[in-house]
Scaffold this motif. Structure first.
Motif, PDB file in Angstrom:
ATOM      1  N   ASP A  68     -47.611  12.095  21.585  1.00 47.99           N
ATOM      2  CA  ASP A  68     -47.136  11.384  22.875  1.00 47.99           C
ATOM      3  C   ASP A  68     -46.280  10.485  22.403  1.00 47.99           C
ATOM      4  OD1 ASP A  68     -48.593  12.789  24.664  1.00 47.99           O
ATOM      5  OD2 ASP A  68     -49.968  11.218  24.726  1.00 47.99           O
ATOM      6  N   SER A  69     -46.135   9.873  21.139  1.00 46.59           N
ATOM      7  CA  SER A  69     -45.031   8.766  20.668  1.00 46.59           C
ATOM      8  C   SER A  69     -43.715   9.456  20.516  1.00 46.59           C
ATOM      9  CB  SER A  69     -45.721   8.076  19.488  1.00 46.59           C
ATOM     10  OG  SER A  69     -45.525   8.827  18.363  1.00 46.59           O
ATOM     11  N   PHE A  70     -43.867  10.735  20.011  1.00 47.49           N
ATOM     12  CA  PHE A  70     -42.480  11.097  19.849  1.00 47.49           C
ATOM     13  C   PHE A  70     -41.825  12.361  20.741  1.00 47.49           C
ATOM     14  CE2 PHE A  70     -45.142  13.834  16.928  1.00 47.49           C
ATOM     15  CZ  PHE A  70     -44.677  15.066  17.112  1.00 47.49           C
ATOM     16  N   LYS A  71     -42.681  13.002  21.718  1.00 48.89           N
ATOM     17  CA  LYS A  71     -42.460  13.771  22.719  1.00 48.89           C
ATOM     18  C   LYS A  71     -41.185  13.612  23.491  1.00 48.89           C
ATOM     19  CE  LYS A  71     -46.521  16.169  24.556  1.00 48.89           C
ATOM     20  NZ  LYS A  71     -47.280  16.156  25.495  1.00 48.89           N
ATOM     21  N   LEU A  73     -38.367  12.716  22.022  1.00 47.90           N
ATOM     22  CA  LEU A  73     -37.239  12.778  21.240  1.00 47.90           C
ATOM     23  C   LEU A  73     -37.298  14.187  20.905  1.00 47.90           C
ATOM     24  CD1 LEU A  73     -38.701   9.992  18.694  1.00 47.90           C
ATOM     25  CD2 LEU A  73     -36.875   9.592  20.772  1.00 47.90           C
ATOM     26  N   ILE A  74     -37.906  14.996  20.938  1.00 45.15           N
ATOM     27  CA  ILE A  74     -38.058  16.385  20.530  1.00 45.15           C
ATOM     28  C   ILE A  74     -37.472  17.537  21.667  1.00 45.15           C
ATOM     29  CG2 ILE A  74     -39.358  16.070  18.785  1.00 45.15           C
ATOM     30  CD1 ILE A  74     -41.474  17.372  20.173  1.00 45.15           C
TER      31      ILE A  74
END
Length: 87
Positions: A68-71, A73-74
């Protein structure tokens, strides 16, 4: 220089399990068959593969929090978990 080469294959539904297994074994065998033109030695250091068995949706809370912390961003994400040599 080390290069990591990842190949993900999705077989057509009509392909038999025997065809899949044979193809995958032939792919793994490339590790001994691909010979470098200068050294005349195999240049593939490691070849592994197996049927995708990702347990998506069954991760622990720490794993889910990390994802969830980088969703945001991708654009795309591909996860492959496998047991080696199980095709």
């Amino acid at each position: 220089m080390t290069v990591v080469h990842i190949v993900s294959v999705g077989f057509k539904p009509e392909v038999s399990q025997d065809q899949i297994t044979n193809t995958c074994h032939n792919f793994i065998a490339l590790g001994q068959k691909c010979i470098h033109p200068s050294s005349n030695k195999p240049y593939i250091k490691s070849a592994r593969g197996g049927k995708d068995n990702s347990p998506e949706g069954m991760q622990d809370p720490a794993h889910l929090q990390f994802v969830d912390s980088f969703k945001p961003l991708i654009k795309t994400l591909q996860i492959n978990d496998f047991t080696p040599a199980e095709f």
